[in-house]
Scaffold this active site. Structure first.
Site, PDB file in Angstrom:
ATOM      1  N   HIS A 304       0.862  -1.187   0.000  1.00 14.74           N
ATOM      2  CA  HIS A 304       0.000   0.000   0.000  1.00 14.74           C
ATOM      3  C   HIS A 304       0.893   1.229   0.000  1.00 14.74           C
ATOM      4  O   HIS A 304       1.943   1.242   0.634  1.00 14.74           O
ATOM      5  CB  HIS A 304      -0.881   0.018   1.261  1.00 14.74           C
ATOM      6  CG  HIS A 304      -2.067   0.909   1.130  1.00 14.74           C
ATOM      7  ND1 HIS A 304      -1.983   2.264   1.321  1.00 14.74           N
ATOM      8  CD2 HIS A 304      -3.346   0.642   0.794  1.00 14.74           C
ATOM      9  CE1 HIS A 304      -3.178   2.800   1.124  1.00 14.74           C
ATOM     10  NE2 HIS A 304      -4.021   1.846   0.791  1.00 14.74           N
ATOM     11  N   ASP A 361      -7.890  -5.256  -0.084  1.00 19.76           N
ATOM     12  CA  ASP A 361      -8.371  -6.135  -1.172  1.00 19.76           C
ATOM     13  C   ASP A 361      -8.052  -7.600  -0.947  1.00 19.76           C
ATOM     14  O   ASP A 361      -8.533  -8.451  -1.685  1.00 19.76           O
ATOM     15  CB  ASP A 361      -7.760  -5.673  -2.497  1.00 19.76           C
ATOM     16  CG  ASP A 361      -8.303  -4.316  -2.893  1.00 19.76           C
ATOM     17  OD1 ASP A 361      -7.529  -3.360  -3.027  1.00 19.76           O
ATOM     18  OD2 ASP A 361      -9.546  -4.215  -3.005  1.00 19.76           O
TER      19      ASP A 361
HETATM   20  C1  SDX Z   1      -6.221   0.116  -2.882  1.00 21.16           C
HETATM   21  O1  SDX Z   1      -4.402   4.630  -1.976  1.00 21.16           O
HETATM   22  C2  SDX Z   1      -5.355   3.987  -1.335  1.00 21.16           C
HETATM   23  O2  SDX Z   1      -5.750   4.314  -0.237  1.00 21.16           O
HETATM   24  C3  SDX Z   1      -5.915   2.795  -2.102  1.00 21.16           C
HETATM   25  C4  SDX Z   1      -6.919   1.953  -1.345  1.00 21.16           C
HETATM   26  C5  SDX Z   1      -8.210   2.707  -1.080  1.00 21.16           C
HETATM   27  O3  SDX Z   1      -8.895   2.341  -0.126  1.00 21.16           O
HETATM   28  O4  SDX Z   1      -8.570   3.582  -1.910  1.00 21.16           O
HETATM   29  O5  SDX Z   1      -6.365   1.527  -0.099  1.00 21.16           O
HETATM   30  C6  SDX Z   1      -7.345   0.721  -2.149  1.00 21.16           C
HETATM   31  O6  SDX Z   1      -6.008   0.465  -4.011  1.00 21.16           O
HETATM   32  C7  SDX Z   1      -5.355  -0.885  -2.161  1.00 21.16           C
HETATM   33  C8  SDX Z   1      -4.154  -1.384  -3.035  1.00 21.16           C
HETATM   34  C9  SDX Z   1      -4.669  -2.441  -4.007  1.00 21.16           C
HETATM   35  N1  SDX Z   1      -3.623  -2.788  -4.988  1.00 21.16           N
HETATM   36  C10 SDX Z   1      -2.951  -3.960  -4.909  1.00 21.16           C
HETATM   37  O7  SDX Z   1      -3.106  -4.790  -4.013  1.00 21.16           O
HETATM   38  C11 SDX Z   1      -1.995  -4.189  -6.072  1.00 21.16           C
HETATM   39  C12 SDX Z   1      -0.674  -4.740  -5.527  1.00 21.16           C
HETATM   40  N2  SDX Z   1      -0.066  -3.670  -4.745  1.00 21.16           N
HETATM   41  C13 SDX Z   1       0.882  -2.843  -5.410  1.00 21.16           C
HETATM   42  O8  SDX Z   1       0.950  -2.778  -6.779  1.00 21.16           O
HETATM   43  C14 SDX Z   1       1.428  -1.670  -4.642  1.00 21.16           C
HETATM   44  O9  SDX Z   1       1.710  -2.109  -3.373  1.00 21.16           O
HETATM   45  C15 SDX Z   1       0.568  -0.425  -4.592  1.00 21.16           C
HETATM   46  C16 SDX Z   1       0.162   0.022  -5.949  1.00 21.16           C
HETATM   47  C17 SDX Z   1      -0.634  -0.652  -3.764  1.00 21.16           C
HETATM   48  C18 SDX Z   1       1.424   0.664  -3.930  1.00 21.16           C
HETATM   49  O10 SDX Z   1       2.464   0.908  -4.790  1.00 21.16           O
HETATM   50  P1  SDX Z   1       3.630   1.967  -4.445  1.00 21.16           P
HETATM   51  O11 SDX Z   1       3.385   2.652  -3.152  1.00 21.16           O
HETATM   52  O12 SDX Z   1       3.828   2.797  -5.664  1.00 21.16           O
HETATM   53  O13 SDX Z   1       4.850   1.003  -4.155  1.00 21.16           O
HETATM   54  P2  SDX Z   1       6.062   0.842  -5.129  1.00 21.16           P
HETATM   55  O14 SDX Z   1       5.566   0.463  -6.485  1.00 21.16           O
HETATM   56  O15 SDX Z   1       6.931   2.053  -4.998  1.00 21.16           O
HETATM   57  O16 SDX Z   1       6.805  -0.441  -4.493  1.00 21.16           O
HETATM   58  C19 SDX Z   1       7.791  -0.307  -3.487  1.00 21.16           C
HETATM   59  C20 SDX Z   1       8.525  -1.645  -3.474  1.00 21.16           C
HETATM   60  C21 SDX Z   1       8.984  -2.064  -4.866  1.00 21.16           C
HETATM   61  O17 SDX Z   1      10.140  -2.904  -4.711  1.00 21.16           O
HETATM   62  P3  SDX Z   1      11.616  -2.179  -4.831  1.00 21.16           P
HETATM   63  O18 SDX Z   1      11.621  -1.438  -6.168  1.00 21.16           O
HETATM   64  O19 SDX Z   1      11.730  -1.268  -3.635  1.00 21.16           O
HETATM   65  O20 SDX Z   1      12.576  -3.362  -4.810  1.00 21.16           O
HETATM   66  O21 SDX Z   1       7.649  -2.691  -3.041  1.00 21.16           O
HETATM   67  C22 SDX Z   1       7.457  -3.621  -4.091  1.00 21.16           C
HETATM   68  C23 SDX Z   1       7.853  -2.929  -5.359  1.00 21.16           C
HETATM   69  O22 SDX Z   1       8.286  -3.865  -6.332  1.00 21.16           O
HETATM   70  N3  SDX Z   1       6.039  -3.958  -4.083  1.00 21.16           N
HETATM   71  C24 SDX Z   1       5.553  -5.200  -4.227  1.00 21.16           C
HETATM   72  C25 SDX Z   1       4.163  -5.078  -4.092  1.00 21.16           C
HETATM   73  N4  SDX Z   1       3.837  -3.789  -3.887  1.00 21.16           N
HETATM   74  C26 SDX Z   1       5.003  -3.099  -3.882  1.00 21.16           C
HETATM   75  N5  SDX Z   1       6.166  -6.384  -4.459  1.00 21.16           N
HETATM   76  C27 SDX Z   1       5.362  -7.472  -4.556  1.00 21.16           C
HETATM   77  N6  SDX Z   1       4.019  -7.445  -4.423  1.00 21.16           N
HETATM   78  C28 SDX Z   1       3.385  -6.256  -4.198  1.00 21.16           C
HETATM   79  N7  SDX Z   1       2.065  -6.225  -4.086  1.00 21.16           N
END
Ligand code: SDX
Length: 430
Positions: A304, A361
């Site tokens: 998140h 989710d």
């Molecule tokens: C919702 O914003 C809100 O409040 C949203 C929400 C709401 O109520 O409105 O809470 C609802 O959208 C919840 C999130 C649902 N989405 C998912 O579950 C999709 C999977 N999650 C991700 O794609 C991700 O965690 C996000 C999109 C939710 C957040 O992305 P960020 O903050 O942009 O994180 P990032 O891409 O900068 O990642 C940071 C690191 C990376 O690794 P490094 O480059 O540091 O090595 O964490 C890793 C990412 O690769 N990472 C994950 C991951 N999420 C982040 N690795 C594996 N699985 C994941 N799910």
């Protein structure tokens, strides 16, 4: 405590005001920066940028705190209902018994769609995605209620609120019925909000559907924990569109479109697909975690932008999923797989270091599946829950005399000025 921040650029020093929130959040007000220093800030994804001040929802991602108008989500989940929580978010206070009863009557009165609107559903292909239908039909509501395209009084706002909160439910149910070639089931105002929705979804002309109290409680909880989440992607979209003074229907329709994305509201159905892949043997739980660590894909339902601790909503929904399945005497292997995935991920350094926890989710799909709601409708259910938050934020901005149209800046990285090339002289070098 300091009330300004000092910024020094090219030997020039600027004092910028500090803004401090109710819960100690601190921001640097840069609204005068460009006019004074001829510079802007750059923050792709807005991870460090506050778009506004707001009195609606507070999230502390480090501590896993979520409060609607100051009330902790855990207490609302325990004692409140979706409709009462919707009123709290939109009108600012928990309703009195009379206010609650009056609003419930309004919701019942507004559940029907204009009969001409039903032709819209005939125009969509049976396999049309329900999020596309929801966005289109919500926007078209404005054509049937042109008087609400410009809201000029509290009463008109209340009317628009009741229409959107009530009709989003009818639109969702009607799109499901149409996709299955089933007859439309009209709403029954004698039923509660959630009961009326499940009635429209699953009753048939010769047999009424009566959900169990546990199913109704699980659905109300699902909608309640989705009701708002401050400046998330879809809420910011509603604010962005509303900032041009676009009407409420058009603004929340844009919010539906933003929510559809896999990284946002589309994640709940992506979680189910991932769990089913594991169940059907395409992938073991451990392989799923290892592939996520190799960045081959994202663990849907994990991580998140704000929560760097357990998402409190995930805890509520995890417990609700277990209660619902027990009450239905259903053994859903996907719940076990989800639990195993959570246990493995939360003991793995990759996830621990990045503070990746289950989000709202991760368990929500288990509940929706147990209620018989098809996977492609999961984001629609999220939109139904989020409607009060979108409306509350749109209205908060609409009421703000200092609100301005959102118009971010950029840093241009394209070609410097160059002269026009006549057709005969053009050639592709690469
Ligand atoms: C919702 O914003 C809100 O409040 C949203 C929400 C709401 O109520 O409105 O809470 C609802 O959208 C919840 C999130 C649902 N989405 C998912 O579950 C999709 C999977 N999650 C991700 O794609 C991700 O965690 C996000 C999109 C939710 C957040 O992305 P960020 O903050 O942009 O994180 P990032 O891409 O900068 O990642 C940071 C690191 C990376 O690794 P490094 O480059 O540091 O090595 O964490 C890793 C990412 O690769 N990472 C994950 C991951 N999420 C982040 N690795 C594996 N699985 C994941 N799910």
């Amino acid at each position: 405590m300091q009330d300004t921040a000092t910024l020094t650029i090219d030997g020039q020093t600027y004092e910028l005001p500090i803004v401090r929130g109710t819960e100690g959040e601190v921001a640097i007000d840069i609204s005068s920066l460009r006019s004074r220093a001829k510079v802007i800030t750059l923050d792709p994804g807005y991870a460090n940028t506050g778009a506004c001040t707001s009195t609606i929802t507070f999230v502390d991602g480090e501590k896993g705190i979520l409060r609607y108008r100051g009330y902790p989500i855990e207490q609302l989940a325990e004692y409140s209902s979706f409709v009462e929580t919707a009123m709290l978010l939109i009108f600012g206070e928990l309703p009195t018994k009379e206010e609650r009863a009056e609003f419930r009557t309004m919701l019942g009165d507004q559940a029907l769609l204009h009969e001409d609107l039903l032709h819209h559903f005939d125009g969509f292909p049976p396999n049309g995605h329900p999020m596309a239908i929801l966005a289109a039909v919500i926007n078209s509501l404005g054509t049937y209620y042109p008087d609400l395209l410009e809201i000029r009084s509290d009463e008109e706002f209340r009317q628009a609120v009741a229409k959107l909160i009530s009709k989003v439910r009818t639109i969702a149910a009607f799109s499901y019925r149409k996709s299955r070639g089933l007859p439309i089931i009209y709403p029954d105002p004698r039923r509660s909000y959630c009961e009326n929705f499940l009635h429209m979804m699953f009753s048939v002309p010769y047999r009424e559907y009566t959900p169990t109290p546990e199913a109704l409680r699980a659905l109300s909880l699902f909608l309640l924990v989705h009701a708002d989440h401050e400046q998330n992607c879809s809420c910011s979209t509603v604010r962005m569109v509303g900032s041009s003074e676009a009407n409420l229907f058009a603004s929340v329709s844009a919010g539906v479109s933003a929510l559809w994305g896999r990284l946002h509201g589309g994640a709940n159905s992506a979680v189910l697909t991932m769990l089913e892949q594991i169940r059907d043997g395409d992938l073991s739980v451990r392989e799923c975690v290892e592939r996520a660590k190799r960045k081959e894909f994202r663990l849907m339902g994990f991580g998140h932008r704000v929560y760097k601790n357990f998402d409190p909503r995930a805890k509520v929904l995890k417990a609700a999923a277990k209660r619902l399945l027990t009450s239905l005497n259903v053994q859903d292997d996907l719940l076990e797989i989800a639990q195993e995935l959570e246990d493995i991920a939360l003991s793995d350094d990759y996830f621990v270091e990045r503070k990746l926890y289950p989000n709202v989710d991760f368990y929500s799909g288990i509940i929706l599946r147990a209620l018989g709601i098809p996977t492609n409708m999961f984001p629609v259910m999220f939109a139904m829950g989020r409607m009060p938050g979108w409306i509350a934020h749109w209205h908060e901005q609409f009421q703000d005399p200092n609100a301005r149209i959102h118009r971010p800046r950029q840093i241009y990285m394209g070609p410097a000025q160059r002269d026009y090339i006549p057709m005969h002289a053009r050639k592709r070098t690469s």
